[in-house]
Scaffold this motif. Structure first.
Motif: not given
Length: 837
Positions: A71-81
């Motif tokens: 979930r942390c990686r998914e959140k970071q990915r969305k924030e990066s996008s």
């Protein structure tokens, strides 16, 4: 393969130095579960270990850590996008601003040169000379420059191609060059969160506007949307493509005939005969440009059409450039000559306003593109399970139906009825099958409808010193002040299962108005909503009464700061099922400013209309400080389905109803007009009914009885003077009933300002409506004390006006108001030192 870092392990309580390694099969199994449920419960994780043998050697705690990290990686990915998208947008906006800066520098240089040239010409003309031929030559040359006479254009295929290339050059000189002197649209500052860079013309022929912005759509998709003008331009009645030719460079030339609705009943509609040229430039930019073909020969032509005035589109169009990382940078130019000579002089500002053109055409195109882009990137389901595209289609139907009613074209089947001796209200009737396709011709029980025609009553009126946004907001929030419950019920019967008859005006009306929002476009301040009118009465024996009445309503233009914006309120009765193909007969109001004063209104202005509606006093607050002269034209149109043999009766009813609405609007406009109010001393007195004077006396007597002090400084006068002092009291005083659901029954001028309502609409506001949850709990806990002890002091807090605006108050006092028999009549509240937050 995945490893958990020591910092994460410490944070999650795992043993330091211990790593968990997963095989590709294990990761695949966990990913499948993650896509189904990103945050599984403890039971679900244990079940997962039992069901997947490959996970049997992993502890549940380790599974929990895996999901947390995932979930942390998914959140970071969305924030990066998201950050990458913002960066791309800022980069593109920076590029756009740099280009705009270069264009402005060129424009400044050109203006400096022209200024020097004209100064030299002026000095030359001022020199004494005896050469008459020379003087005549200078004057003649100037006249030719002001009014150039162009020969007819060649409209043969070769001539059209030459004209298309010329149109492309002229359009680009407006979009990115200095062919037109552009000035920033008032109130439209460019920035990363703005709709774009909006400008209007200064000193050129006709009216022109320009917009530059970013949209998250590919250029070909942008061009496809913009070329479908009726899908986004609500003033466009139709666009017919009469001929298409291909060019040798891969472009296309189209011959179009376009019709635009008239915005008011006081002016004819416009039509255009034009050429549209689509081509791709060497840098990959897509260009769609167009111009009128009125002055042509050797080719197709379009003869004048009845009920339309032929107007001109000067070189205009769209420059669409691909943006790095996706999306497009778009330049929009609209340049028209709308032939203002064809309308009454008072209405000519409508056809000479570049700001109105920008609001209704240029910015409408940019908003539509941004809305579609957002819907694609963030698909959602809005109110009542509708997709945004479905709601947009309903909005188009409402607007189109209202425009058809305002214009009343004969080719749509409309015919005018004779007047009753007064020409203030126009009555049209339409019994054509195509019009009735929009009405409900059969009921749910299978019996055919008796409605065989549609009647429209319409009128236009000029308004002075009343901002369109303020007036429209009042009409939306306080329907009971102008609408008739019997008429609403009759209109709703057309989409109900049952027969309908002639409406009868009844007192009382509807007990409540509930707004159910469907969609809200923040950039445009546009609302689509379903209004539920709660009925408290019943039909007579010859009429069937629906339980509740539902209206689909579209409202836009309520932003007071939008200069030149048109304000519209359109609605149509719908059945509770609210199907996508629901029959719609729209009615409503449209208010268009005839001049644009940026300081004509203030966001802090209240809607205190008691001064006029109930013979009260003038509004307070910021009325006088921001009372810039504002002229506008208001158009009213109401449609009714009816049985053809009742035409005479329905026409008389419709005339009377529209006249009553005009009278109500005039009273509201008078109350909102500070100059009119300030010049009428008779409007400065509070309501003077005997009941109000008696209540004012009871309020003062009860306050002294329970609190031991006088409410007013002087109570030596009679009931009339007491009422006047209550009305002018600096604190907000308001009385509410002692019913199970208390409603307000009286308020002084400060109280009406605080609630942003009128004495008439005051009774629609319940006591609990103005408090939030905490305020309601505190109030209801004090009510027993008020009834037993007679009064209570409330701590300061926050409450809400009828418009939903938060209000802070220092403290409040509530006391029981006793009548002559010392029985409890109501509860009075006094809010001390209140202000809008």
């Amino acid at each position: 393969m995945m490893a958990v870092t020591s910092s994460c392990k410490d944070k999650l309580g795992m043993d330091s130095g211990k790593y968990v390694r997963y095989t590709p099969e294990q990761v695949e199994a966990l990913e499948r579960v993650y896509h189904e449920c990103p945050k599984p419960s403890s039971l679900r994780r244990q079940q997962l270990i039992r069901e997947c043998p490959i996970l049997s050697n992993i502890e549940p705690k380790q599974i929990k850590v895996w999901f947390q990290n995932r979930r942390c990686r998914e959140k970071q990915r969305k924030e990066s996008s998201r950050l990458q998208a913002v960066n791309r947008k800022l980069t593109a906006m920076n590029k756009l601003l740099m280009e705009e800066n270069d264009r402005l520098q060129k424009q400044v240089s050109q203006l400096v040169y022209e200024n020097s040239f004209f100064r030299q010409q002026t000095q030359t003309a001022a020199l004494p000379t005896t050469d008459n031929n020379s003087c005549e030559s200078v004057v003649t040359s100037g006249q030719h420059n002001l009014t150039p006479q162009r020969p007819p254009r060649d409209a043969s295929p070769a001539g059209l191609l030459s004209l298309a290339e010329e149109t492309l050059t002229e359009f680009l000189s407006k979009a990115t060059g200095t062919a037109v002197e552009w000035v920033q649209m008032p109130g439209m500052k460019p920035g990363p969160d703005s709709i774009g860079i909006i400008a209007i013309s200064h000193g050129c022929s006709g009216v022109a506007s320009r917009a530059c912005g970013l949209v998250g759509l590919e250029p070909t998709r942008v061009a496809e949307i913009l070329k479908d003008r009726p899908s986004w331009f609500r003033d466009c009645r139709a666009v017919d493509v009469l001929n298409v030719m291909s060019t040798g460079t891969g472009g296309t030339i189209e011959l179009l005939y376009m019709q635009l609705y008239a915005p008011t009943t006081l002016a004819p509609a416009r039509d255009f005969w034009l050429m549209r040229y689509t081509s791709v430039m060497e840098d990959g930019s897509l260009v769609v440009c167009e111009r009128s073909l009125n002055n042509t020969q050797n080719g197709p032509s379009m003869p004048p059409v009845q009920s339309f005035v032929r107007a001109d589109i000067l070189p205009s169009g769209y420059l669409i450039r691909p943006c790095e990382g996706g999306g497009s940078i778009i330049h929009i130019v609209d340049h028209m000559d709308l032939e203002p000579w064809s309308v009454p002089e008072v209405l000519r500002p409508l056809y000479e306003s570049s700001m109105l053109l920008s609001q209704r055409t240029t910015m409408a195109a940019l908003r539509h593109l941004r809305q579609i882009s957002q819907e694609i990137s963030h698909p959602t389901v809005t109110g009542w399970g509708r997709r945004p595209a479905a709601l947009r289609a309903l909005g188009q139907r409402l607007s189109k139906g209202f425009n058809e009613a305002v214009n009343g074209f004969t080719d749509e089947g409309w015919s005018m009825l004779e007047t009753d001796g007064m020409d203030d209200v126009t009555i049209l009737v339409n019994s054509s099958p195509s019009k009735l396709m929009g009405a409900n011709l059969s009921y749910a029980n299978g019996f055919p409808s008796m409605s065989s025609a549609v009647l429209c009553a319409k009128a236009s009126m000029l308004l002075q010193n009343v901002p369109p946004a303020i007036l429209l907001r009042f009409l939306r929030e306080h329907r009971s002040e102008w609408a008739d419950s019997g008429i609403d019920a009759y209109s709703a019967a057309a989409v109900k299962s049952g027969p309908c008859s002639i409406p009868v005006t009844r007192t009382g009306g509807f007990g409540g108005q509930i707004i159910l929002p469907l969609a809200h476009t923040i950039e445009h301040e546009e609302f689509m909503e379903v209004i539920r009118l709660e009925s408290i009465g019943h039909y007579q024996d010859d009429m069937m009464m629906p339980g509740d009445i539902f209206l689909l309503q579209l409202c836009n233009g309520v932003d007071e700061n939008a200069v030149g914006a048109c304000a519209e309120l359109m609605f149509a009765p719908i059945d509770a099922s609210f199907a996508d193909d629901a029959p719609l007969l729209p009615s409503g109001f449209r208010i268009i400013p005839l001049d644009s004063k940026a300081d004509a209104s203030s966001p802090n202005r209240t809607l205190d209309l008691a001064s006029t509606l109930e013979a009260g006093s003038r509004p307070t607050g910021d009325y006088s400080k921001n009372s810039g002269c504002t002229k506008s034209v208001m158009t009213i149109a109401f449609q009714f389905a009816f049985e053809i043999h009742l035409q005479e009766n329905i026409a008389a009813m419709a005339r009377q109803y529209v006249r009553s609405i005009i009278s109500s609007v005039q009273r509201v406009a008078l109350a909102l007009s500070p100059s009119r109010i300030g010049s009428l001393p008779g409007l400065r007195s509070p309501p003077g009914t005997p009941e109000a004077q008696t209540l004012a006396r009871w309020i003062c007597q009860s306050y002294r009885f329970f609190l031991g002090v006088d409410l007013l400084k002087s109570v030596s006068g009679g009931s009339e003077s007491i009422l006047k002092e209550i009305w002018d009291h600096s604190d907000a005083l308001m009385c509410c009933s002692l019913q199970q659901l208390p409603v307000f029954t009286f308020a002084n001028e400060a109280g009406l300002d605080m609630l942003e309502t009128t004495l008439v609409a005051l009774q629609d506001i319940t006591l609990e409506k103005i408090f939030d949850d905490n305020g309601r709990k505190a109030l209801f806990s004090e009510l027993p004390q008020i009834m037993q002890q007679g009064f209570a002091c409330l701590q300061g807090g926050i409450c809400l006006s009828s418009m939903g605006r938060p209000i802070s108050y220092e403290r409040a006092v509530a006391w029981k108001v006793l009548n002559e028999e010392e029985d409890a009549h109501c509860i009075c509240f006094m809010f001390i030192n209140w202000s809008f937050v």
